[in-house]
Design an enzyme around this catalytic site. Structure first.
Site, PDB file in Angstrom:
ATOM      1  N   THR A 126      16.782  -0.642  17.920  1.00  0.00           N
ATOM      2  CA  THR A 126      15.665  -1.424  18.444  1.00  0.00           C
ATOM      3  C   THR A 126      15.691  -1.450  19.963  1.00  0.00           C
ATOM      4  O   THR A 126      14.662  -1.268  20.625  1.00  0.00           O
ATOM      5  CB  THR A 126      15.685  -2.853  17.875  1.00  0.00           C
ATOM      6  N   LYS A 136       3.567  -2.809  11.990  1.00  0.00           N
ATOM      7  CA  LYS A 136       4.586  -2.088  12.768  1.00  0.00           C
ATOM      8  C   LYS A 136       4.890  -0.737  12.136  1.00  0.00           C
ATOM      9  O   LYS A 136       4.948   0.290  12.825  1.00  0.00           O
ATOM     10  CB  LYS A 136       5.854  -2.937  12.853  1.00  0.00           C
ATOM     11  N   LYS A 173       9.372  -9.170   4.422  1.00  0.00           N
ATOM     12  CA  LYS A 173      10.339  -9.945   5.206  1.00  0.00           C
ATOM     13  C   LYS A 173      11.004 -10.968   4.301  1.00  0.00           C
ATOM     14  O   LYS A 173      10.425 -11.395   3.292  1.00  0.00           O
ATOM     15  CB  LYS A 173       9.649 -10.673   6.372  1.00  0.00           C
ATOM     16  N   LYS A 204       9.370  -2.806   3.393  1.00  0.00           N
ATOM     17  CA  LYS A 204      10.527  -2.830   4.289  1.00  0.00           C
ATOM     18  C   LYS A 204      10.449  -4.048   5.190  1.00  0.00           C
ATOM     19  O   LYS A 204       9.388  -4.391   5.717  1.00  0.00           O
ATOM     20  CB  LYS A 204      10.537  -1.564   5.160  1.00  0.00           C
ATOM     21  N   ASP A 212       4.013   5.295  12.086  1.00  0.00           N
ATOM     22  CA  ASP A 212       3.911   6.264  10.981  1.00  0.00           C
ATOM     23  C   ASP A 212       5.172   6.311  10.120  1.00  0.00           C
ATOM     24  O   ASP A 212       5.620   7.391   9.702  1.00  0.00           O
ATOM     25  CB  ASP A 212       3.580   7.668  11.510  1.00  0.00           C
ATOM     26  N   HIS A 217       0.830  -1.205   0.000  1.00  0.00           N
ATOM     27  CA  HIS A 217       0.000   0.000   0.000  1.00  0.00           C
ATOM     28  C   HIS A 217       0.861   1.251   0.000  1.00  0.00           C
ATOM     29  O   HIS A 217       0.423   2.328  -0.386  1.00  0.00           O
ATOM     30  CB  HIS A 217      -0.942   0.012   1.209  1.00  0.00           C
TER      31      HIS A 217
END
Length: 492
Positions: free
Chosen positions: A215, A115, A127, A91, A120, A86
């Protein structure tokens, strides 16, 4: 000895911590993601047609190719899934692990869609993975496997700065990303933005400062935000201060290590850490750098001083603490152990660490769960920053650093004249210094996590639902807005 980044720690890969303990009667990883999605979809108010489109992956690629190892031909299997295009590019990381399969990659790609929407980040979800145990191959062999896989992605148009931008995941790091970028550029020698075909690269090859720890830092920011909310403090009895937290972390890789470091640096006690060979525990707190250096030199926690050894690493999850952070692989908290969890908050730093049935048990016990699609989004957020840096062909701060310092210096001079006190050189340097790239990346990540946590909290309160469902609802509504706004969903 100075601690090295975990990205340089080349410990042997093994199965997930506690592998083999997932019950057959629990849903698969992919089914678990679908169950979480369905629960939120029923609350979202989005049309069933849009939900059906959103739930199904857009396209899947499975490739096999031969690699000669020790004069024998080995057939390697790789996958890449675009769950939702979309927004472009899509990613998602690429993992090297022996248990990589189509279902796992599908599940992880779906989580990436949600996620990115939660925080945003304007990417679709993807993946990839290769079914190999990286500990069984030499560096040269891994390079050949990585480059051959990239060739397949290039030939099938499953990679490119405007199409699909991979990143590191379990079993991969900056080294593999540099091989992927170099291979892609051989196919596209005149593409000016080719450096943006992958993120998580070394700094010298276009990477961004702060990506290695992103992360783990996002996990820190997220938990810090949630414990500051009055309703969370009332429910858990926590003070809201980081320095009062007792934390247990499962997994001591790139995510677990950095999460531990940031909590430790801000005053929290890391009282337990679990890894695949064993766990370590000290109620007075563990020294993270000492643990890291010990494991770097010995290959495990076994024999580490100043800590109790827990032979079964899964039992680390059962220890009493304020915050439990599963930072290993999926399905680590299931029916087998959910009723034994004694934490007040479970912060999911790994992807899919809690099964749906276990999640229900935790909620009934009053344990707050901060979900993976929100809490571990720091990696993709900073990957987005790296991608933007690559497309702009400019280091963050290069155009503004000196101008900011000049403006601050003038303010300091004005204050000194009016107050009648000259600041020391050290004080001036602290005030006047312009932002480096790391400062800007940290600032952008912090703002992103604060906003995403606030949105999740708001939805949870307004709809009287748990945080995971609230995060999914927000993601579904954001993705649906793009689908429905495009007007091309159901073309005849």
């Amino acid at each position: 000895m100075k601690a090295l980044s975990p990205i340089h720690l080349n410990l042997k890969y093994s199965n997930p911590i506690g592998s083999g303990a997932c019950e057959d009667h629990e849903p698969s990883f992919l089914k678990s993601v679908d169950m979480y999605f369905d629960k939120a979809a029923n609350i979202s108010g989005v049309s069933s047609k849009t939900l059906s489109h959103m739930k199904a992956p857009d396209c899947m690629l499975k490739v096999t190719f031969p690699i000669e190892i020790d004069n024998e031909v080995e057939i390697i299997t790789g996958y890449r899934v675009h769950h939702s295009r979309h927004m472009l590019p899509v990613k998602g990381g690429i993992r090297f692990a022996p248990d990589v399969d189509e279902q796992e990659v599908n599940a992880l790609a779906a989580l990436m869609t949600y996620k990115c929407a939660v925080v945003d980040v304007p990417f679709g979800g993807a993946k990839g993975g290769i079914s190999v145990d990286p500990s069984k191959y030499t560096e040269a062999e891994l390079e050949r496997i990585t480059r051959r896989y990239t060739v397949e992605l290039c030939q099938k148009a499953f990679i490119g700065p405007g199409t699909d931008v991979p990143a590191p995941d379990v079993g991969t790091g900056a080294r593999e990303m540099s091989w992927i970028m170099d291979t892609y550029r051989q196919f596209h020698p005149n593409e000016v933005d080719s450096i943006g075909c992958v993120t998580g690269k070394p700094i010298s090859l276009g990477g961004v400062r702060g990506r290695n720890e992103a992360t783990g830092l996002g996990v820190y920011y997220g938990i810090r935000e949630f414990i500051s909310y009055p309703e969370v403090q009332k429910h858990t009895g926590l003070s809201g201060k980081i320095e009062d937290l007792r934390i247990i972390i499962q997994g001591f890789g790139k995510v677990g290590y950095w999460a531990a470091k940031f909590f430790e640096e801000n005053g929290a006690k890391i009282i337990g850490i679990g890894e695949r060979e064993c766990g370590v525990y000290n109620p007075n707190g563990l020294n993270i750098d000492e643990l890291f250096n010990y494991r770097l030199s010995h290959g495990s926690f076994l024999g580490v001083p100043n800590a109790d050894i827990i032979e079964d690493p899964l039992k680390v999850l059962n220890l009493e603490c304020d915050v439990l952070i599963p930072a290993a692989l999926e399905r680590q908290i299931g029916l087998r152990n959910a009723d034994k969890i004694k934490a007040k908050i479970v912060g999911e730093a790994a992807n899919g660490p809690t099964t749906p049935l276990a999640d229900e048990i935790l909620l009934k016990k009053g344990i707050l769960v901060i979900p993976d699609l929100l809490l571990n989004a720091g990696g993709v957020t900073v990957s987005y920053f790296e991608w933007l840096k690559n497309l702009s062909h400019m280091r963050f701060g290069r155009m503004t650093k000196k101008w900011d310092e000049f403006g601050k210096a003038q303010i300091v001079e004005l204050v000194e004249r009016n107050v009648g006190r000259n600041l020391s050189d050290t004080e001036k340097k602290q005030i006047v210094q312009g932002a480096e790239e790391t400062d800007l990346v940290y600032s952008g990540l912090e703002d992103t996590m604060i906003s995403a946590c606030s949105e999740t909290r708001k939805t949870a309160i307004s709809k009287e639902i748990d945080y995971r469902t609230a995060a999914f609802v927000n993601a579904i509504e954001k993705v649906a807005a793009v689908y429905e706004g495009s007007g091309i969903m159901f073309m005849n």
